[in-house]
Design an enzyme around this catalytic site. Sequence first.
Site, mmCIF file in Angstrom:
data_model
loop_
_atom_site.group_PDB
_atom_site.id
_atom_site.type_symbol
_atom_site.label_atom_id
_atom_site.label_comp_id
_atom_site.label_asym_id
_atom_site.label_seq_id
_atom_site.Cartn_x
_atom_site.Cartn_y
_atom_site.Cartn_z
ATOM 1 N N GLU A 76 0.809 -1.102 0.020
ATOM 2 C CA GLU A 76 -0.021 0.202 0.012
ATOM 3 C C GLU A 76 0.856 1.251 0.010
ATOM 4 O OE1 GLU A 76 -3.503 1.187 2.804
ATOM 5 O OE2 GLU A 76 -1.846 1.456 3.861
ATOM 6 N N ARG A 96 13.134 1.945 1.407
ATOM 7 C CA ARG A 96 11.957 1.554 0.630
ATOM 8 C C ARG A 96 11.659 1.862 -0.497
ATOM 9 N NH1 ARG A 96 6.805 1.023 4.205
ATOM 10 N NH2 ARG A 96 6.142 -0.396 2.140
ATOM 11 N N HIS A 172 2.241 6.134 10.103
ATOM 12 C CA HIS A 172 1.258 6.769 9.198
ATOM 13 C C HIS A 172 -0.150 7.157 9.441
ATOM 14 C CE1 HIS A 172 3.842 3.679 6.255
ATOM 15 N NE2 HIS A 172 4.091 5.179 5.808
ATOM 16 N N CYS A 257 -2.470 -1.990 4.956
ATOM 17 C CA CYS A 257 -0.941 -1.740 4.088
ATOM 18 C C CYS A 257 -0.420 -3.291 3.291
ATOM 19 C CB CYS A 257 0.080 -1.755 4.976
ATOM 20 S SG CYS A 257 -0.194 -1.432 6.682
HETATM 21 C C1 CIR Z 1 7.852 0.688 7.762
HETATM 22 O O1 CIR Z 1 8.081 1.184 8.976
HETATM 23 O O2 CIR Z 1 7.907 1.217 6.647
HETATM 24 C C2 CIR Z 1 6.990 -0.712 7.799
HETATM 25 N N1 CIR Z 1 7.677 -1.411 8.835
HETATM 26 C C3 CIR Z 1 5.777 -0.730 8.060
HETATM 27 C C4 CIR Z 1 4.780 0.036 6.929
HETATM 28 C C5 CIR Z 1 3.290 -0.250 7.284
HETATM 29 N N2 CIR Z 1 2.391 0.533 6.119
HETATM 30 C C6 CIR Z 1 1.411 0.980 6.290
HETATM 31 O O3 CIR Z 1 1.048 1.404 7.521
HETATM 32 N N3 CIR Z 1 0.696 1.633 5.347
#
Ligand code: CIR
Length: 263
Positions: A76, A96, A172, A257
């Site tokens: 996501e 990322r 987020h 996500c």
């Molecule tokens: C991060 O910190 O980017 C990942 N460990 C978790 C991302 C979660 N994504 C979201 O809430 N959309």
Amino acid sequence: ASVSAPASDAAGRRALVRRPARNLAEGQLTHIERSPIDLARADEQWLGYVAALAAAGWDTVEVEPAPDLPDSVFIEDAVILFGDLAVVAKPGALSRRGETEAAEAAVRALGLTVYRLELPGTLDGGDVLKVGRTVYVGRSLRTNAEGIRQLRAILEPRGYTVVAVPITKVLHLKTAVTALPDGTVIGYRPLIDDPSVFPRFLPVPEPEGTAVVVLDPGTVLMSSAAPRSAALFAGLGYQVITVDISEFEKLEGCVTCLSVRVR
Ligand code: CIR
């Protein structure tokens, strides 16, 4: 179990998903402490999540796996869809940034119109919550003012209103709030800076109860870790489907996500 191939039926509801990486346990953590990840359990939970989407009539389209990108399962964050418009994100976390290439290829293969956010703008899809023609965007550690400005420039000519929301207590925006099918914004009060930005806000009793995926106008998908929130939604007349996503919650992931819904 396996994941179905891209659907050729354009009328069907589709959702992008991405298999967990082999180094999932190395995913980013910001607000919580690291605890051990059971990779086999994560794989099982991911299949359970995909199966729940499929059972509700969604065709899942698998984005090319990225075995070495630990957070790639959180698809996501890489691309945001608005009808037939796709906006490729610019992840705020350096680790990322490599996730967006395959996400872009997947949305191009679906025939969507593609826009790309560019540095110095950063924006994660997890910061974008759509409620009708209103698009709430979290100003978070991951999403900066320039990212919001670029998204606004893409969306406002198309009749959307972009509302920026300061987020300081969670990763987020959608870690703190999502919306029920009727547009009511739901969230766990201690995680939200200021709920008064949402015209209709309903507090939920558990932090894992903040995230729902709308499967259809009468059905939501959510984490099994929030039974009191599930009871609250059931009491409002919704069918509630729950999935165990504990391994992803340990990485600050939530039920939204793990997929990108094409609608
Ligand atoms: C991060 O910190 O980017 C990942 N460990 C978790 C991302 C979660 N994504 C979201 O809430 N959309």
